[in-house]
Design a protein around this motif. Structure first.
Motif, PDB file in Angstrom:
ATOM      1  N   LYS A  45      69.525  53.666  64.668  1.00 38.54           N
ATOM      2  CA  LYS A  45      69.178  53.233  63.180  1.00 38.54           C
ATOM      3  C   LYS A  45      68.937  54.194  62.312  1.00 38.54           C
ATOM      4  CE  LYS A  45      64.534  51.549  64.020  1.00 38.54           C
ATOM      5  NZ  LYS A  45      63.540  50.283  63.905  1.00 38.54           N
ATOM      6  N   HIS A  46      68.321  55.270  62.464  1.00 34.91           N
ATOM      7  CA  HIS A  46      68.062  56.236  61.567  1.00 34.91           C
ATOM      8  C   HIS A  46      69.251  57.208  61.230  1.00 34.91           C
ATOM      9  CE1 HIS A  46      63.667  55.741  63.036  1.00 34.91           C
ATOM     10  NE2 HIS A  46      63.975  54.963  61.845  1.00 34.91           N
ATOM     11  N   VAL A  47      70.339  56.951  61.892  1.00 31.47           N
ATOM     12  CA  VAL A  47      71.593  57.714  61.598  1.00 31.47           C
ATOM     13  C   VAL A  47      72.743  56.863  61.409  1.00 31.47           C
ATOM     14  CG1 VAL A  47      72.813  59.699  62.186  1.00 31.47           C
ATOM     15  CG2 VAL A  47      70.476  59.509  62.983  1.00 31.47           C
ATOM     16  N   GLU A  48      72.590  55.501  60.754  1.00 26.62           N
ATOM     17  CA  GLU A  48      73.394  54.622  60.486  1.00 26.62           C
ATOM     18  C   GLU A  48      74.178  55.038  59.043  1.00 26.62           C
ATOM     19  OE1 GLU A  48      71.999  50.928  60.880  1.00 26.62           O
ATOM     20  OE2 GLU A  48      72.012  50.879  62.850  1.00 26.62           O
ATOM     21  N   ILE A  49      75.301  55.461  59.041  1.00 25.39           N
ATOM     22  CA  ILE A  49      76.229  56.194  57.894  1.00 25.39           C
ATOM     23  C   ILE A  49      77.020  54.827  57.384  1.00 25.39           C
ATOM     24  CG2 ILE A  49      77.631  57.814  56.790  1.00 25.39           C
ATOM     25  CD1 ILE A  49      76.398  59.720  58.543  1.00 25.39           C
ATOM     26  N   THR A  50      76.843  54.740  56.100  1.00 28.94           N
ATOM     27  CA  THR A  50      77.833  53.621  55.466  1.00 28.94           C
ATOM     28  C   THR A  50      78.801  55.012  54.627  1.00 28.94           C
ATOM     29  OG1 THR A  50      76.416  52.203  55.092  1.00 28.94           O
ATOM     30  CG2 THR A  50      78.458  52.041  53.903  1.00 28.94           C
ATOM     31  N   MET A  51      80.180  54.759  55.009  1.00 27.87           N
ATOM     32  CA  MET A  51      81.237  56.020  54.442  1.00 27.87           C
ATOM     33  C   MET A  51      82.285  55.119  53.823  1.00 27.87           C
ATOM     34  SD  MET A  51      83.246  58.709  56.461  1.00 27.87           S
ATOM     35  CE  MET A  51      82.023  59.960  56.836  1.00 27.87           C
ATOM     36  N   THR A  52      82.830  55.675  52.777  1.00 29.88           N
ATOM     37  CA  THR A  52      84.066  55.477  52.162  1.00 29.88           C
ATOM     38  C   THR A  52      85.101  56.565  52.477  1.00 29.88           C
ATOM     39  OG1 THR A  52      83.035  54.235  50.495  1.00 29.88           O
ATOM     40  CG2 THR A  52      85.568  54.911  50.281  1.00 29.88           C
ATOM     41  N   LEU A  53      86.017  56.358  53.037  1.00 33.11           N
ATOM     42  CA  LEU A  53      87.307  57.346  53.660  1.00 33.11           C
ATOM     43  C   LEU A  53      88.324  57.257  52.559  1.00 33.11           C
ATOM     44  CD1 LEU A  53      88.675  59.460  55.421  1.00 33.11           C
ATOM     45  CD2 LEU A  53      89.309  57.720  56.777  1.00 33.11           C
ATOM     46  N   VAL A  54      88.597  57.864  51.873  1.00 40.82           N
ATOM     47  CA  VAL A  54      89.732  58.140  50.879  1.00 40.82           C
ATOM     48  C   VAL A  54      91.105  58.876  51.391  1.00 40.82           C
ATOM     49  CG1 VAL A  54      90.590  58.409  48.607  1.00 40.82           C
ATOM     50  CG2 VAL A  54      88.165  57.917  48.902  1.00 40.82           C
ATOM     51  N   LEU A  55      92.174  58.255  51.657  1.00 42.37           N
ATOM     52  CA  LEU A  55      93.219  59.078  52.292  1.00 42.37           C
ATOM     53  C   LEU A  55      94.143  59.189  51.148  1.00 42.37           C
ATOM     54  CD1 LEU A  55      93.891  57.386  55.561  1.00 42.37           C
ATOM     55  CD2 LEU A  55      92.709  59.590  55.219  1.00 42.37           C
ATOM     56  N   GLY A  56      94.936  60.428  51.212  1.00 40.22           N
ATOM     57  CA  GLY A  56      95.998  60.744  50.257  1.00 40.22           C
ATOM     58  C   GLY A  56      95.273  61.750  49.380  1.00 40.22           C
ATOM     59  N   ALA A  57      93.962  62.265  49.277  1.00 43.67           N
ATOM     60  CA  ALA A  57      93.361  63.008  48.373  1.00 43.67           C
ATOM     61  C   ALA A  57      94.037  64.605  48.859  1.00 43.67           C
ATOM     62  CB  ALA A  57      91.959  63.014  48.570  1.00 43.67           C
TER      63      ALA A  57
END
Length: 162
Positions: free
Chosen positions: A37-49
């Motif tokens: 729970k101390h390493v739970e990442i919320t991420m946005t992945l942008v493709l086409g950059a």
């Protein structure tokens, strides 16, 4: 949690990407003896950059930019991000301050002083630069300083320079 921004509808295995994120975070937590729970990442992945990179903003939100889906690059970026996540900005700033403080004890000369001719003599008093380098080499030998306190380091430096 993974949000995928894919304006060009590039091919990406959405579920696999989500599982890779979760699994990577859990493994990093295990490797660094942390609770998952101390390493739970919320991420946005942008493709086409065109410019592949990742960034963490001041709020701690992570965005990874990839030209196209690449599992290896994605996992590598998540590993790096997860490690960085465990050391939040205030902790990294504190570490920076301590690193600079310790460096100043070893080399108490600013970059500006080094640029000014005659402001700092590269040879210690007495002209024995070889002795100084030799003492530092001995002190900085692999495994020599690890786990020792700063006072211990100072004592060794004093005894090595005699």
């Amino acid at each position: 949690m993974l949000t995928i921004v894919n304006p060009n509808q590039l091919d990406i295995p959405d579920e696999r990407a989500r599982v890779l994120l979760l699994t990577t975070c859990r493994l990093v937590a295990e490797e660094f003896h942390q609770k998952p729970k101390h390493v739970e990442i919320t991420m946005t992945l942008v493709l086409g950059a065109g410019d592949e990179r990742y960034s963490i903003d001041k709020k701690g939100l992570l965005t990874m930019y990839l030209e196209r889906w690449d599992e290896g690059k994605f996992v590598d970026g998540v590993i790096t991000s997860a490690i960085q996540w465990m050391a939040p900005l205030p902790m990294r700033n504190q570490m920076l301050t301590e690193i600079v403080r310790r460096t100043d004890l070893i080399v108490p000369v600013s970059a500006k002083q080094l640029r000014v001719p005659g402001a700092h003599s590269p040879t210690p008093p007495g002209g024995d630069s070889a002795g100084c380098i030799s003492a530092l080499s001995t002190l900085l030998a692999p495994g020599r300083i690890v786990g020792r306190t700063h006072k211990h380091f100072q004592k060794e430096a004093a005894s090595s320079s005699r």
